[in-house]
Design an enzyme around this catalytic site. Structure first.
Site, PDB file in Angstrom:
ATOM      1  N   SER A  40     -11.066  -9.110   6.037  1.00  0.00           N
ATOM      2  CA  SER A  40     -11.307  -9.091   4.600  1.00  0.00           C
ATOM      3  C   SER A  40     -12.538  -8.223   4.297  1.00  0.00           C
ATOM      4  O   SER A  40     -12.574  -7.073   4.699  1.00  0.00           O
ATOM      5  CB  SER A  40     -11.449 -10.532   4.084  1.00  0.00           C
ATOM      6  OG  SER A  40     -11.369 -10.570   2.683  1.00  0.00           O
ATOM      7  N   ASP A  99      -0.142 -11.823   1.468  1.00  0.00           N
ATOM      8  CA  ASP A  99      -1.557 -12.017   1.132  1.00  0.00           C
ATOM      9  C   ASP A  99      -1.735 -12.085  -0.390  1.00  0.00           C
ATOM     10  O   ASP A  99      -1.472 -11.115  -1.086  1.00  0.00           O
ATOM     11  CB  ASP A  99      -2.377 -10.846   1.695  1.00  0.00           C
ATOM     12  CG  ASP A  99      -3.878 -11.082   1.629  1.00  0.00           C
ATOM     13  OD1 ASP A  99      -4.337 -11.752   0.685  1.00  0.00           O
ATOM     14  OD2 ASP A  99      -4.584 -10.583   2.513  1.00  0.00           O
ATOM     15  N   HIS A 130      -3.565 -14.698   3.493  1.00  0.00           N
ATOM     16  CA  HIS A 130      -4.873 -14.071   3.731  1.00  0.00           C
ATOM     17  C   HIS A 130      -5.527 -14.743   4.937  1.00  0.00           C
ATOM     18  O   HIS A 130      -6.483 -15.508   4.807  1.00  0.00           O
ATOM     19  CB  HIS A 130      -5.751 -14.184   2.475  1.00  0.00           C
ATOM     20  CG  HIS A 130      -6.969 -13.303   2.525  1.00  0.00           C
ATOM     21  ND1 HIS A 130      -6.889 -11.934   2.636  1.00  0.00           N
ATOM     22  CD2 HIS A 130      -8.299 -13.598   2.494  1.00  0.00           C
ATOM     23  CE1 HIS A 130      -8.118 -11.433   2.659  1.00  0.00           C
ATOM     24  NE2 HIS A 130      -8.982 -12.421   2.584  1.00  0.00           N
TER      25      HIS A 130
END
Length: 216
Positions: A106, A161, A195
């Site tokens: 991320s 995601d 995610h």
């Protein structure tokens, strides 16, 4: 001085997973927003190679989580300098820059891409998970003095995601192809993955690290 981590702010607090034999390579892995180095240190331990040291710094919550939120340009650049200081520290302690890999998840992946592409030293590669390229409008110019135009990049993204849609990952891969050698970019997506990471992705990460940082 060599053993003193205090002069490198992020390193003093980092979680380090030591090798089980002489360390000839290092992976610096950066966590995502609101996380800490501990979670990824555990993940790295599960896929570790005996000659590699894994460094998982804490605390660099920087920018808006989504790629289209306002970016903290000064914060990103400052964080990148802190990561470069860790690379310099490893080099001083005997691991050459071309045996150092950056990685992250991320915002950590975003920061690892930005750092590598603006780093004058040639690095071993980047593992960029569920992320994007920050300050993307500054590229390719921002990479003009980079030593990493021919650097291998493994980019992975979950197809489901909800935070950073996989389209952002695909757009990032396309952008990277105009900055570095396009043949060195691998973009993998994982059906059903949100995610986060998954065992198949971590197997790909391990394979990539093994290939780019072989035992010497």
């Amino acid at each position: 001085m060599c053993g003193n981590n205090m002069s490198v702010p992020l390193l003093a607090e980092a979680v380090t997973v030591s090798g089980t034999e002489k360390e000839t390579a290092a992976v610096i892995f950066l966590h995502g927003l609101g996380d800490s180095g501990h979670g990824w240190a555990d993940t790295m331990t599960a896929i570790r190679l005996p000659h590699v040291k894994y460094i998982c710094p804490h605390a660099f919550d920087l920018m808006g989580l989504s790629p289209d939120s306002p970016e903290d340009e000064a914060g990103i650049k400052r964080a990148a300098e802190n990561i470069k200081a860790i690379i310099d520290h490893e080099v001083k302690n005997g691991i050459p820059a071309n045996r150092v890999m950056l990685g992250g998840f991320s915002q950590g992946g975003a920061l690892s891409l930005y750092t590598a592409l603006t780093c004058q030293q040639q690095l071993a590669g980047v593992v960029a998970l569920s992320c994007w390229l920050p300050l993307h409008k500054s590229f390719p110019q921002a990479a003009s003095t980079s030593g990493n135009r021919d650097m291998p990049i493994l980019q992975c993204h979950g197809e489901m995601d909800p935070m950073i849609p996989v389209q952002f990952g695909a757009m990032t891969a396309e952008k990277l192809k105009v900055i570095v050698n396009p043949q060195k970019i691998t973009f993998r997506t994982y059906p059903g993955l949100m995610h986060s990471s998954c065992p198949q992705e971590m197997a790909a990460v391990k394979e990539f690290i093994e290939k780019q940082l072989p035992r010497i």
